[in-house]
Motif scaffolding. Sequence first.
Motif, PDB file in Angstrom:
ATOM      1  N   MET A   4      44.540  40.369  33.168  1.00 56.68           N
ATOM      2  CA  MET A   4      43.257  40.871  32.766  1.00 56.68           C
ATOM      3  C   MET A   4      42.670  41.774  33.870  1.00 56.68           C
ATOM      4  O   MET A   4      43.000  41.285  35.070  1.00 56.68           O
ATOM      5  CB  MET A   4      42.503  39.641  32.325  1.00 56.68           C
ATOM      6  N   GLN A   5      41.898  42.394  33.372  1.00 55.97           N
ATOM      7  CA  GLN A   5      41.254  43.544  34.466  1.00 55.97           C
ATOM      8  C   GLN A   5      39.662  43.285  34.511  1.00 55.97           C
ATOM      9  O   GLN A   5      39.101  42.878  33.444  1.00 55.97           O
ATOM     10  CB  GLN A   5      41.712  44.961  34.167  1.00 55.97           C
ATOM     11  N   GLY A   6      39.127  43.628  35.442  1.00 57.55           N
ATOM     12  CA  GLY A   6      37.278  43.347  35.530  1.00 57.55           C
ATOM     13  C   GLY A   6      36.905  43.509  36.986  1.00 57.55           C
ATOM     14  O   GLY A   6      37.860  43.729  37.953  1.00 57.55           O
ATOM     15  N   PHE A   7      35.710  43.119  37.256  1.00 56.27           N
ATOM     16  CA  PHE A   7      35.326  43.369  38.539  1.00 56.27           C
ATOM     17  C   PHE A   7      34.304  41.958  38.588  1.00 56.27           C
ATOM     18  O   PHE A   7      33.860  41.670  37.645  1.00 56.27           O
ATOM     19  CB  PHE A   7      34.768  44.433  38.898  1.00 56.27           C
ATOM     20  N   ALA A   8      33.567  41.750  39.786  1.00 57.35           N
ATOM     21  CA  ALA A   8      32.620  40.662  40.010  1.00 57.35           C
ATOM     22  C   ALA A   8      31.505  41.255  40.603  1.00 57.35           C
ATOM     23  O   ALA A   8      31.465  42.171  41.562  1.00 57.35           O
ATOM     24  CB  ALA A   8      33.332  39.525  40.820  1.00 57.35           C
ATOM     25  N   VAL A   9      30.309  40.846  40.510  1.00 55.78           N
ATOM     26  CA  VAL A   9      28.929  41.056  41.120  1.00 55.78           C
ATOM     27  C   VAL A   9      28.294  39.753  41.396  1.00 55.78           C
ATOM     28  O   VAL A   9      28.523  38.849  40.641  1.00 55.78           O
ATOM     29  CB  VAL A   9      28.098  42.274  40.196  1.00 55.78           C
ATOM     30  N   LEU A  18      34.555  41.450  32.608  1.00 58.44           N
ATOM     31  CA  LEU A  18      36.019  41.515  32.088  1.00 58.44           C
ATOM     32  C   LEU A  18      36.171  42.648  31.112  1.00 58.44           C
ATOM     33  O   LEU A  18      35.384  42.679  30.098  1.00 58.44           O
ATOM     34  CB  LEU A  18      36.597  40.248  31.971  1.00 58.44           C
ATOM     35  N   ASP A  19      37.302  43.340  31.106  1.00 60.64           N
ATOM     36  CA  ASP A  19      37.757  44.336  30.062  1.00 60.64           C
ATOM     37  C   ASP A  19      38.213  43.332  28.986  1.00 60.64           C
ATOM     38  O   ASP A  19      38.996  42.342  29.197  1.00 60.64           O
ATOM     39  CB  ASP A  19      38.877  45.077  30.463  1.00 60.64           C
ATOM     40  N   LEU A  20      37.871  43.597  27.749  1.00 59.27           N
ATOM     41  CA  LEU A  20      38.354  42.961  26.364  1.00 59.27           C
ATOM     42  C   LEU A  20      39.898  43.156  26.270  1.00 59.27           C
ATOM     43  O   LEU A  20      40.256  44.335  26.259  1.00 59.27           O
ATOM     44  CB  LEU A  20      37.479  43.136  25.436  1.00 59.27           C
ATOM     45  N   ILE A  21      40.600  42.059  26.074  1.00 61.93           N
ATOM     46  CA  ILE A  21      42.075  42.408  25.656  1.00 61.93           C
ATOM     47  C   ILE A  21      41.999  42.361  24.170  1.00 61.93           C
ATOM     48  O   ILE A  21      41.829  41.335  23.676  1.00 61.93           O
ATOM     49  CB  ILE A  21      43.061  41.465  26.483  1.00 61.93           C
TER      50      ILE A  21
END
Length: 260
Positions: free
Chosen positions: A63-68, A79-82
Motif C-alpha cells: 500500500m502507498q501513502g505518507f505520514a505527517v 493512505l491511498d485507497l486500494i
Amino acid sequence: MDEDVKYWVKRAIDLHSGDAKIIKLAFHEKFTSRIGDIAFECFRSPRKEARILDLVAGHGNFMQGFAVEDEKGNVVRVLDLIHGRPLSKYIEGLNVGHRTYFTEQFPGILEQFMACIRAIAFLHEHGEKHGDIRRDHIFIDREDHRYRWIDFDFNFRHRENIYAYDLFGLGNILLFLAGKGDVLLHDLRDQQSSLLDVLQEEDLNIVFHNRVANLKKIYSYIPESLNRVCMHFAKGANWYYESATQLHHDLEVFKNEWQT
C-alpha cells in the motif's frame, strides 16, 4: 475490515484531487502472541508504519501513502485507497473443487504470492518487518490484479531471529492458499473423515493446532516438493526458515519442477 471495525481508521477525500484516502490516527496497544513455546510481545507503532511507507514508496506490492505529525506530535498516516478485496475473501469465494483449483488457479496465485514474499524480503533486507502478516492483509488490486501488503504498524520484541514472526505468517498464508482454505480438524471430525486415522500431532500447524499442515495427507496429488515447504510450518518440523529468501527459493524449486 467490516468485521473488525477500527475506530482510529477514517475515510477521507483529498480536496485537491478528489481521490479517496484512508487516514490512520495514532493508536497504541500491546498483546502477547505465541509460536510454539516462543512468546512475542507485540505492540502497535505508528512511527514504524511511517518509516515503511517511506521505504516502499513506488513499490507495487505495498500500500502507498505518507505520514505527517499533528500538533501533539502524533504520527498520522494518509493512505491511498486500494480498490479491491482481501486475498482471503477471493480464495473463500472460489466455487470449484480443490483439485480443479490446485491445477488451474493455484499456479497463478502462487506466482503473485511469491512476489509478496520477495516484498517481505525487501523489508527484511532494510532492517524492517511487516509485523502482522495475515491473509487478509494482502489486498488484490482490481485495477492491475497485483497483490499488495497493507497494515505495517505492528511491531514486536524478539530475542533471536527478528523476522521469525513474519516468516510464520507467510507460512500460514501458504498453507491457506495450497489448501484452498484452512484444513480444520473439527471439519474432518464433522465429516467423519477417514483421514483422521492417518493424521498425527506432528502433521498439525505449529501456530494453530487445529489446522493441518501436512496437506499431502489430505490431497495426495500435492507434489512432495511443495509439501516439504509446508511441513516447515508443522509441529514436527526439524528446522524453520530463517529468511523470506529461503522460503522463496524453495517455492521456486517446486514451481520449476512442477512446470516440467
